[in-house]
Design a protein around this motif. Structure first.
Motif, short mmCIF file in Angstrom:
data_model
loop_
_atom_site.label_atom_id
_atom_site.label_comp_id
_atom_site.label_asym_id
_atom_site.label_seq_id
_atom_site.Cartn_x
_atom_site.Cartn_y
_atom_site.Cartn_z
N GLU A 187 36.32 38.28 47.90
CA GLU A 187 36.22 37.04 48.65
C GLU A 187 36.64 35.90 47.73
OE1 GLU A 187 33.66 33.60 50.01
OE2 GLU A 187 33.74 34.40 48.16
N HIS A 188 36.20 36.01 46.28
CA HIS A 188 36.71 35.03 45.31
C HIS A 188 38.18 34.96 45.47
CE1 HIS A 188 36.32 32.78 41.67
NE2 HIS A 188 37.45 33.27 41.32
N GLU A 189 38.96 36.08 45.42
CA GLU A 189 40.25 35.85 45.12
C GLU A 189 41.09 35.55 46.64
OE1 GLU A 189 42.06 36.31 42.66
OE2 GLU A 189 40.24 36.69 41.37
N ALA A 190 40.40 35.68 47.66
CA ALA A 190 40.88 34.93 49.13
C ALA A 190 40.78 33.63 48.93
CB ALA A 190 40.04 35.68 49.96
N LYS A 191 39.53 33.07 48.29
CA LYS A 191 39.46 31.46 48.27
C LYS A 191 40.56 31.02 47.51
CE LYS A 191 34.56 30.76 48.93
NZ LYS A 191 33.49 31.25 48.09
N LYS A 192 40.81 31.63 46.08
CA LYS A 192 41.85 31.22 45.57
C LYS A 192 43.17 31.12 45.98
CE LYS A 192 42.51 33.03 41.26
NZ LYS A 192 42.14 34.18 40.43
N ALA A 193 43.50 32.09 46.87
CA ALA A 193 44.88 32.37 47.33
C ALA A 193 45.00 31.53 48.68
CB ALA A 193 44.99 33.95 47.68
N GLY A 194 43.94 30.93 49.05
CA GLY A 194 43.96 30.11 50.18
C GLY A 194 43.79 30.57 51.51
N PHE B 28 46.64 40.17 52.02
CA PHE B 28 46.53 38.56 51.75
C PHE B 28 47.85 38.08 52.29
CE2 PHE B 28 43.41 37.95 47.98
CZ PHE B 28 42.27 38.58 48.61
N GLU B 29 49.01 38.86 52.19
CA GLU B 29 50.53 38.36 52.78
C GLU B 29 50.26 38.27 54.19
OE1 GLU B 29 53.25 40.85 50.98
OE2 GLU B 29 52.91 40.16 48.98
N LYS B 30 49.64 39.05 54.82
CA LYS B 30 49.62 38.83 56.40
C LYS B 30 48.67 37.82 56.55
CE LYS B 30 50.31 43.81 57.55
NZ LYS B 30 49.50 45.09 57.94
N ALA B 31 47.63 37.62 56.00
CA ALA B 31 46.61 36.44 56.32
C ALA B 31 47.39 35.01 55.96
CB ALA B 31 45.56 36.67 55.42
N ALA C 112 50.50 34.75 56.45
CA ALA C 112 51.53 34.39 57.37
C ALA C 112 50.78 34.12 58.71
CB ALA C 112 52.22 35.78 57.95
N GLY C 113 49.52 34.19 58.76
CA GLY C 113 48.72 33.53 59.91
C GLY C 113 48.15 34.74 60.76
N GLU C 114 48.19 35.90 60.11
CA GLU C 114 47.55 36.99 60.82
C GLU C 114 46.03 37.39 60.53
OE1 GLU C 114 49.07 41.49 61.56
OE2 GLU C 114 50.57 40.38 60.65
N ARG C 115 45.42 37.01 61.29
CA ARG C 115 43.84 37.44 60.99
C ARG C 115 43.62 38.93 60.74
NH1 ARG C 115 40.36 33.92 61.06
NH2 ARG C 115 38.30 34.41 60.22
N MET D 199 41.09 33.14 56.96
CA MET D 199 41.93 34.04 57.90
C MET D 199 41.29 35.65 57.56
SD MET D 199 43.95 32.47 59.49
CE MET D 199 44.86 33.86 60.26
N LEU D 200 40.17 35.64 56.91
CA LEU D 200 39.74 37.03 56.62
C LEU D 200 38.38 37.16 57.13
CD1 LEU D 200 40.63 37.67 52.84
CD2 LEU D 200 41.92 38.31 54.82
N ASP D 201 38.07 38.33 57.95
CA ASP D 201 36.56 38.55 58.17
C ASP D 201 36.34 39.75 57.26
OD1 ASP D 201 36.69 37.06 60.54
OD2 ASP D 201 37.59 38.57 61.59
#
Lengths: 490, 53
Positions: free
Chosen positions: A196-203, A162-165, A167-170, A207-209
């Motif tokens: 998937e839910h947590e990724a949405k929450k984290a914004g 998530f931190e890498k995402a 920072a703009g890294e796919r 940036m995630l496949d």
């Protein structure tokens, strides 16, 4: 005074031990042998794996609970079974090896009158090269949520992604099964939607496949050959239900896949059509296949009789029909009812430790001869119900004699409830709540779907999410033997 | 543009399934409806549990 020894302290073993002690009272001895010092409510490991719960919220120490209940607790690993005793002494016994701090590795012989094998599975990471570390443990290339410790580690790795995402890294996330014969797709299914839910929450969702990989022949098989449910006036397959859920959340899928090799950031897999492929990842949670824990059994004269007690995969032989043959011949009645070993009437298996007669899903093999099909799930509700039935049977045998009629709990006459959350918040999470009745389809009783569609259903919403929260607290309350614990069903 | 239908175009697999519309999605988090469903699901689960013992 009779002595009941239970190997394993998970859902099945804990249920067997606590009910047996309650029903037997202080006139008989109940002993639990488990290498773990903590009890773990495994379904909530998913929330630990996405940082929404602490490990301490899904585990508690077993020793004080067993002390309160009057159950003898041995923190040890059972290694061998001697059901005939030894030369000159017919008393059966098992050999255990302590895992307690300070006494680590010390062995002891533990006699028994009745033995229940409720060890759960061995997490067979090494079945897939690179998934394990070559010494029976999880490797360092992927993560798992099978234990609370694994889930803590999974969350640490996910946080980095998530931190890498951010920072703009796919980033590429892969979740599913790490072998062609895995079970427990439900856990991976729940984990992927929590990510998937947590990724949405984290914004960071954009940036995630996120991709699913599974040994199921179709999405929604869940190791049960899928199920049918009533939706909007139609009776539809769980395939439609599951595919809709994945498509809605933009999660792609690879199905009918046997993960054959794991390397740093990459897996190799074989599909049911025999073709080989690769998939790259930055984070992968792959469930390992299960096997029996690998007990050896010996006769009085020291001869190896492991094959009288266990199938080659290490699961215990019980009263199932193991010679049912081809898929077309399978019947609901093939499934065990009493979980008694046919060679030794004082030995039972409960939960995932028993050997199922065959798959529930349709067997599938690639043109290369690789079996790619889910093995039958028997965790959670079935494990608890079987554990209680076995406790009933053993208590009756102790009190009324060995020829008493045993209690039955066939998975072909038993339902199961499954609540797969997506998120943890009380008002913003949703969950897929599903029940299936019976777990093993019975096409003679329910022609068409094999199941009673009045009680086989699935729906998505907050309601299921609330139920997931309630189940978490209710089952931990029950496992701690707090007031009213017997009123909470398995 | 119907936002709920955009994912159909993202892959061939997605194109061949069904996607929930605005109403179905809203009902998933509608507290009154979900309270009702909570009761219904609990009753169904209790029946399944009782049939299983």
């Amino acid at each position: 005074m009779a002595k009941l020894v239970i190997m394993g302290g998970g859902v099945a073993g804990h249920t067997t031990a606590t009910f047996a002690k309650k029903w037997l009272g202080n006139g008989h001895e109940v002993v639990v042998v488990t290498p773990n010092s903590q009890w773990n409510w495994i379904p909530s490991n998913i929330w630990v794996g996405v940082g929404q719960m602490e490990k301490s919220e899904v585990t508690f120490p077993l020793a004080p609970v067993y002390e309160k209940a009057g159950i003898v607790y041995k923190q040890a690993l059972a290694t061998t079974i001697h059901p005939e005793g030894r030369e000159g002494d017919d008393t059966p016994f098992i050999v255990i090896k302590s895992t307690e701090e300070g006494a680590n590795g010390e062995t002891e012989e533990l006699t028994y009158d009745y033995l229940v094998n409720a060890t759960g599975p061995k997490l067979n990471f090494d079945a897939t090269p690179g998934l394990g570390n070559g010494q029976g443990q999880m490797g360092d290339k992927t993560v798992s949520v099978c234990t609370a410790e694994h889930a803590v580690h999974a969350n640490e790795e996910l946080t980095k992604v998530f931190e890498k995402a951010k920072a703009g890294e796919r980033q590429k996330i892969l979740v599913g099964t790490g072998h062609g014969t895995c079970t427990c797709q439900g856990a991976a299914f729940e984990y992927i939607f929590n990510i998937e839910h947590e990724a949405k929450k984290a914004g960071v969702r954009d940036m995630l496949d996120i991709k699913w990989i599974s040994n199921e022949a179709f999405l929604g098989d869940f190791g049960m050959g899928g199920l049918h449910m009533k939706v909007g006036g139609y009776t539809v397959s769980s395939k439609i239900f599951a595919e809709s859920l994945y498509a809605e959340r933009d999660v792609e899928w690879i199905i009918g896949a046997h993960t054959s090799k794991v390397e740093e950031g990459k897996i190799e897999y074989e599909l049911l059509d025999g073709t080989m492929h690769e998939e790259e990842f930055d984070f992968a949670m792959l469930i390992p296949p299960f096997s029996g824990v690998g007990f050896k059994a010996y006769a009085k004269d020291g001869a190896d009789i492991t094959d009288k007690l266990f199938m080659p995969n290490g699961f215990m032989i019980v009263d199932a029909k193991y010679d049912a043959g081809a898929y077309e011949n399978w019947k609901a009645s093939d499934w065990p009812e009493t979980y008694q070993n046919p060679s030794f009437g004082n030995i039972f298996a409960a939960g995932i430790a028993f050997a199922p007669p065959h798959l529930i899903s349709k067997p599938m093999t690639s043109p290369n001869g690789t079996a790619i099909n889910p093995t039958p799930p028997r965790t959670g509700m079935p494990a608890g119900i079987i554990g209680k039935a076995v406790a009933h049977s053993v208590c009756d045998m102790i009190k009324k004699g060995d020829d008493v009629e045993l209690h039955k709990a066939s998975m072909a006459e038993m339902g199961a409830a499954c609540v797969a959350s997506a998120g943890k918040g009380v008002l913003n999470g949703t969950a897929a709540a599903m029940t299936v009745y019976p777990v093993v389809p019975d096409f003679e009783k329910y022609p068409g779907t094999g199941r009673d569609t009045k009680y086989t259903f699935g729906e998505i919403g907050l309601a299921g999410h609330w139920i997931k929260h309630i189940l978490h607290h209710m089952f931990i309350w029950k496992a701690k033997l707090k007031p009213g614990w017997t009123l909470i069903p398995e | 543009m119907v936002k709920e239908e955009l994912n159909f175009a993202k892959s061939d697999d997605f194109n061949l399934t069904m996607l929930p519309g605005k109403f179905a999605k809203a009902m998933r988090t509608c507290k009154i409806w979900q309270l009702f469903r909570f009761m219904v699901i609990n009753v169904k689960m209790l029946i399944v549990v009782s049939k299983s013992h």
